[in-house]
Design a protein around this motif. Structure first.
Motif, mmCIF file in Angstrom:
data_model
loop_
_atom_site.group_PDB
_atom_site.id
_atom_site.type_symbol
_atom_site.label_atom_id
_atom_site.label_comp_id
_atom_site.label_asym_id
_atom_site.label_seq_id
_atom_site.Cartn_x
_atom_site.Cartn_y
_atom_site.Cartn_z
ATOM 1 N N ILE A 207 -107.475 11.971 104.206
ATOM 2 C CA ILE A 207 -107.098 13.369 104.431
ATOM 3 C C ILE A 207 -105.690 13.613 103.907
ATOM 4 O O ILE A 207 -105.426 14.609 103.221
ATOM 5 C CB ILE A 207 -107.205 13.734 105.925
ATOM 6 N N THR A 208 -104.783 12.683 104.208
ATOM 7 C CA THR A 208 -103.406 12.801 103.714
ATOM 8 C C THR A 208 -103.377 12.755 102.200
ATOM 9 O O THR A 208 -102.616 13.489 101.557
ATOM 10 C CB THR A 208 -102.531 11.675 104.302
ATOM 11 N N ASP A 209 -104.195 11.903 101.623
ATOM 12 C CA ASP A 209 -104.291 11.803 100.161
ATOM 13 C C ASP A 209 -104.724 13.147 99.565
ATOM 14 O O ASP A 209 -104.199 13.578 98.535
ATOM 15 C CB ASP A 209 -105.307 10.721 99.786
ATOM 16 N N ASP A 210 -105.671 13.799 100.217
ATOM 17 C CA ASP A 210 -106.171 15.086 99.732
ATOM 18 C C ASP A 210 -105.128 16.189 99.889
ATOM 19 O O ASP A 210 -105.082 17.124 99.086
ATOM 20 C CB ASP A 210 -107.466 15.449 100.456
ATOM 21 N N ILE A 211 -104.304 16.077 100.924
ATOM 22 C CA ILE A 211 -103.186 17.014 101.087
ATOM 23 C C ILE A 211 -102.164 16.793 99.970
ATOM 24 O O ILE A 211 -101.703 17.741 99.323
ATOM 25 C CB ILE A 211 -102.514 16.833 102.466
ATOM 26 N N LEU A 212 -101.833 15.517 99.722
ATOM 27 C CA LEU A 212 -100.841 15.187 98.695
ATOM 28 C C LEU A 212 -101.293 15.614 97.303
ATOM 29 O O LEU A 212 -100.467 15.922 96.448
ATOM 30 C CB LEU A 212 -100.547 13.681 98.706
ATOM 31 N N ASP A 213 -102.607 15.638 97.075
ATOM 32 C CA ASP A 213 -103.122 16.087 95.781
ATOM 33 C C ASP A 213 -102.705 17.522 95.492
ATOM 34 O O ASP A 213 -102.679 17.948 94.339
ATOM 35 C CB ASP A 213 -104.649 15.966 95.756
ATOM 36 N N MET A 214 -102.352 18.249 96.556
ATOM 37 C CA MET A 214 -101.925 19.641 96.391
ATOM 38 C C MET A 214 -100.429 19.842 96.585
ATOM 39 O O MET A 214 -99.894 20.882 96.171
ATOM 40 C CB MET A 214 -102.671 20.535 97.398
ATOM 41 N N THR A 215 -99.766 18.891 97.224
ATOM 42 C CA THR A 215 -98.370 19.141 97.628
ATOM 43 C C THR A 215 -97.342 18.167 97.063
ATOM 44 O O THR A 215 -96.147 18.461 97.074
ATOM 45 C CB THR A 215 -98.248 19.102 99.166
ATOM 46 N N ALA A 216 -97.787 17.006 96.587
ATOM 47 C CA ALA A 216 -96.837 15.963 96.170
ATOM 48 C C ALA A 216 -96.221 16.267 94.808
ATOM 49 O O ALA A 216 -96.741 17.074 94.032
ATOM 50 C CB ALA A 216 -97.531 14.611 96.119
ATOM 51 N N GLU A 217 -95.115 15.612 94.536
ATOM 52 C CA GLU A 217 -94.549 15.646 93.186
ATOM 53 C C GLU A 217 -95.353 14.674 92.338
ATOM 54 O O GLU A 217 -95.637 13.550 92.760
ATOM 55 C CB GLU A 217 -93.085 15.212 93.222
ATOM 56 N N GLN A 218 -95.681 15.079 91.115
ATOM 57 C CA GLN A 218 -96.538 14.251 90.262
ATOM 58 C C GLN A 218 -95.951 12.869 90.032
ATOM 59 O O GLN A 218 -96.670 11.870 90.036
ATOM 60 C CB GLN A 218 -96.770 14.941 88.913
ATOM 61 N N LYS A 230 -109.125 20.735 90.037
ATOM 62 C CA LYS A 230 -109.477 20.825 88.621
ATOM 63 C C LYS A 230 -110.903 20.343 88.375
ATOM 64 O O LYS A 230 -111.639 20.893 87.555
ATOM 65 C CB LYS A 230 -108.484 19.998 87.790
ATOM 66 N N GLN A 231 -111.299 19.303 89.118
ATOM 67 C CA GLN A 231 -112.644 18.736 88.951
ATOM 68 C C GLN A 231 -113.692 19.435 89.812
ATOM 69 O O GLN A 231 -114.883 19.134 89.699
ATOM 70 C CB GLN A 231 -112.618 17.254 89.321
ATOM 71 N N GLY A 232 -113.247 20.344 90.674
ATOM 72 C CA GLY A 232 -114.198 21.018 91.555
ATOM 73 C C GLY A 232 -114.546 20.228 92.793
ATOM 74 O O GLY A 232 -115.551 20.506 93.461
ATOM 75 N N ILE A 233 -113.720 19.224 93.123
ATOM 76 C CA ILE A 233 -113.947 18.427 94.335
ATOM 77 C C ILE A 233 -113.405 19.204 95.540
ATOM 78 O O ILE A 233 -112.234 19.592 95.555
ATOM 79 C CB ILE A 233 -113.266 17.050 94.228
ATOM 80 N N ILE A 234 -114.257 19.421 96.525
ATOM 81 C CA ILE A 234 -113.899 20.242 97.685
ATOM 82 C C ILE A 234 -113.369 19.340 98.805
ATOM 83 O O ILE A 234 -114.123 18.555 99.377
ATOM 84 C CB ILE A 234 -115.114 21.042 98.202
ATOM 85 N N THR A 235 -112.090 19.452 99.110
ATOM 86 C CA THR A 235 -111.488 18.636 100.163
ATOM 87 C C THR A 235 -111.170 19.504 101.381
ATOM 88 O O THR A 235 -111.375 20.724 101.369
ATOM 89 C CB THR A 235 -110.219 17.930 99.647
ATOM 90 N N LEU A 236 -110.663 18.881 102.422
ATOM 91 C CA LEU A 236 -110.497 19.567 103.708
ATOM 92 C C LEU A 236 -109.629 20.829 103.623
ATOM 93 O O LEU A 236 -110.023 21.871 104.168
ATOM 94 C CB LEU A 236 -109.939 18.587 104.747
ATOM 95 N N PRO A 237 -108.467 20.810 102.962
ATOM 96 C CA PRO A 237 -107.679 22.052 102.890
ATOM 97 C C PRO A 237 -108.460 23.197 102.246
ATOM 98 O O PRO A 237 -108.360 24.350 102.674
ATOM 99 C CB PRO A 237 -106.469 21.650 102.036
ATOM 100 N N THR A 238 -109.259 22.864 101.237
ATOM 101 C CA THR A 238 -110.051 23.880 100.535
ATOM 102 C C THR A 238 -111.188 24.400 101.405
ATOM 103 O O THR A 238 -111.471 25.603 101.435
ATOM 104 C CB THR A 238 -110.614 23.307 99.220
#
Length: 320
Positions: A207-218, A230-238
């Motif tokens: 879950i944290t990983d999925d959050i970081l995919d939207m919030t972390a610095e690259q 980008k890939q259309g993968i639906i995670t918990l925030p979405t």
């Protein structure tokens, strides 16, 4: 290596050396590609959890090293295959095997690593070890297939998401915690508690990983931000935003596009953030961490227990 792994610094270094030995082959290409993967680094969470699990009962490094290496090889095999499926060109800031050697070589390297892990697992007489890892490997594949088949499916619910990430991530972390203790001869009550601890930590980690995919610095994340969207993968925030955002129709429109611009990815992340998707997901991760700590409370009072508590705290606040 994380500071909370300092008590197993030597043991991790032994696993790292054995990992390099395990992937060597008479074929120079196999050795080169597998070594490239190891050199890219990684958190080595699964071997670390295996070693820490073993410290709860009659710790024996010789019994644990083959298992710890096998766990990392299984994880590495999934990463190589993921990079082919996702067309990922970088991981941890380095070119992927797919980027350097192409899909055909990558696919076979993943199979090679999995095969090497099987050799190591076959060294154990305890039947629970191969049984758990075989079952875990099957379910991990189910999770990946499910992720592919549900891409762009905006009707997914939270239950669907939990089912998927349990198979994709939590099961192998759970097995790592459990089997480290099993390899050292721990009784059932102990290794079952560690299994449940690992499950909760694994769920929180993904879950944290999925959050970081939207919030972390690259640069910290080691891969492009917004990759799931980008890939259309639906995670918990979405999932949360698709139910709660006043702009859910626009978000659904972006997700359903097969070719999204960086501007559209940023817009989607803003919509998800503004409606509370990130905050909600962080709270769910926090609930899993609380469950993990509750499971730890049942375990014997040994020094490694405090380390496990620190790891649980870190997963909730990590930035990479």
């Amino acid at each position: 290596m994380f500071d909370f792994f300092s008590e197993i610094k030597y043991e991790i270094s032994v696993v790292e050396d054995e990992l390099k030995k395990a992937v060597r082959s008479s074929d120079p290409l196999l050795t080169e590609t597998a070594t490239h993967l190891i050199s890219a680094g990684g958190k080595r969470l699964r071997p670390a959890f295996c070693l820490l699990g073993g410290k709860f009962y009659n710790f024996d490094l010789d019994k644990l090293v083959p298992l710890a290496v096998a766990l990392e090889l299984i994880h590495m095999a999934t990463l190589v295959h993921d990079d082919v499926v996702d067309s990922s060109l970088t991981r941890r800031g380095m070119p992927t095997v797919k980027a350097q050697w192409g899909n055909r070589i990558s696919t076979h390297i993943g199979d090679y690593l999995l095969g090497k892990s099987l050799i190591l697992i076959s060294l154990y007489d305890e039947p629970l070890i191969p049984r758990v890892l075989a079952n875990t490997s099957v379910k991990m594949s189910e999770g990946e297939i499910l992720q592919i088949t549900t891409t762009h499916d905006t009707n997914q619910n939270i239950k669907d998401y939990f089912y998927r990430i349990n198979r994709k991530t939590a099961l192998l972390i759970s097995a790592s915690c459990q089997l480290g203790a099993v390899a050292c001869g721990a009784p059932r009550y102990l290794h079952q508690s560690l299994r449940r601890f690992g499950h909760h930590i694994g769920m929180a980690f993904q879950i944290t990983d999925d959050i970081l995919d939207m919030t972390a610095e690259q640069i910290k994340l080691g891969k492009p931000v917004g990759g799931d969207l980008k890939q259309g993968i639906i995670t918990l925030p979405t999932i949360y935003a698709l139910r709660k955002s006043s702009a859910r129709d626009r978000l659904r429109e972006i997700i359903n596009k097969t070719d999204k611009s960086e501007q559209e990815i940023s817009e989607a992340i803003d919509l998800i953030t503004q409606c509370g998707g990130i905050t909600y997901s962080a709270a769910i991760a926090g609930q899993y961490i609380a469950k993990a700590k509750k499971e730890l409370a049942r375990l014997p009072e040994v020094p490694v227990k405090k380390t496990m508590q620190t790891i649980a705290d870190f997963i909730g606040i990590r930035k990479f």
